[in-house]
Design a protein around this motif. Sequence first.
Motif, PDB file in Angstrom:
ATOM      1  N   LYS A  32     -31.200 -30.088 -20.685  1.00 53.80           N
ATOM      2  CA  LYS A  32     -31.129 -30.741 -19.503  1.00 53.80           C
ATOM      3  C   LYS A  32     -30.875 -29.964 -18.020  1.00 53.80           C
ATOM      4  CE  LYS A  32     -30.135 -35.167 -21.772  1.00 53.80           C
ATOM      5  NZ  LYS A  32     -31.565 -35.607 -21.892  1.00 53.80           N
ATOM      6  N   LYS A  33     -31.551 -30.718 -16.906  1.00 59.04           N
ATOM      7  CA  LYS A  33     -31.411 -29.996 -15.818  1.00 59.04           C
ATOM      8  C   LYS A  33     -29.973 -29.613 -15.153  1.00 59.04           C
ATOM      9  CE  LYS A  33     -33.173 -29.940 -10.914  1.00 59.04           C
ATOM     10  NZ  LYS A  33     -31.951 -29.734 -10.331  1.00 59.04           N
ATOM     11  N   PRO A  34     -28.896 -30.469 -15.424  1.00 64.57           N
ATOM     12  CA  PRO A  34     -27.576 -29.658 -14.942  1.00 64.57           C
ATOM     13  C   PRO A  34     -27.188 -28.286 -15.693  1.00 64.57           C
ATOM     14  CG  PRO A  34     -27.420 -32.256 -15.509  1.00 64.57           C
ATOM     15  CD  PRO A  34     -28.968 -31.672 -16.016  1.00 64.57           C
ATOM     16  N   VAL A  35     -27.497 -28.410 -16.927  1.00 68.40           N
ATOM     17  CA  VAL A  35     -27.343 -27.070 -17.666  1.00 68.40           C
ATOM     18  C   VAL A  35     -28.155 -25.710 -17.206  1.00 68.40           C
ATOM     19  CG1 VAL A  35     -27.185 -25.873 -19.961  1.00 68.40           C
ATOM     20  CG2 VAL A  35     -26.566 -28.254 -19.821  1.00 68.40           C
ATOM     21  N   LEU A  36     -29.485 -26.096 -17.032  1.00 69.63           N
ATOM     22  CA  LEU A  36     -30.409 -25.074 -16.386  1.00 69.63           C
ATOM     23  C   LEU A  36     -29.595 -24.901 -14.979  1.00 69.63           C
ATOM     24  CD1 LEU A  36     -32.984 -23.375 -16.453  1.00 69.63           C
ATOM     25  CD2 LEU A  36     -34.095 -25.352 -15.493  1.00 69.63           C
ATOM     26  N   ASP A  37     -29.152 -25.576 -14.117  1.00 70.70           N
ATOM     27  CA  ASP A  37     -28.587 -25.357 -12.889  1.00 70.70           C
ATOM     28  C   ASP A  37     -27.486 -24.180 -13.026  1.00 70.70           C
ATOM     29  OD1 ASP A  37     -30.573 -27.132 -11.592  1.00 70.70           O
ATOM     30  OD2 ASP A  37     -29.164 -28.810 -11.368  1.00 70.70           O
TER      31      ASP A  37
END
Length: 112
Positions: free
Chosen positions: A98-103
């Motif tokens: 998910k995006k929070p991990v990618l960030d």
Amino acid sequence: MSEKKPLPVSQYADIKHNIGNGKPTILAFGMSHCYSCIAMSKVFAEVLKEHVKYQIYAIDGQKERQVSRDIYRLKEMPTQIFFDAAGHEVFRHTGAYKKPVLDIILKKYGFV
């Protein structure tokens, strides 16, 4: 609510010169019939909307089998390969997240 769209698929021959051009680059390998690949591509498309200067490219690992198999030695998809500004591979991940991990990953490797 609008539907999120995946990244447009690029041909490796058209974008390979961007790796090591002074900007960090991400190659997102996937396949058009893979749910996780499409989901990951949509996350990267969302990141590009926020950070238009990023170099993130979706590559069809099935159509570009020689690149995915012979150059990058991929065995599973989706796989994302992160390159620093000099073109050195700094991180590789197989699967979707998910995006929070990618960030967090983007910040750690100097994209943000």
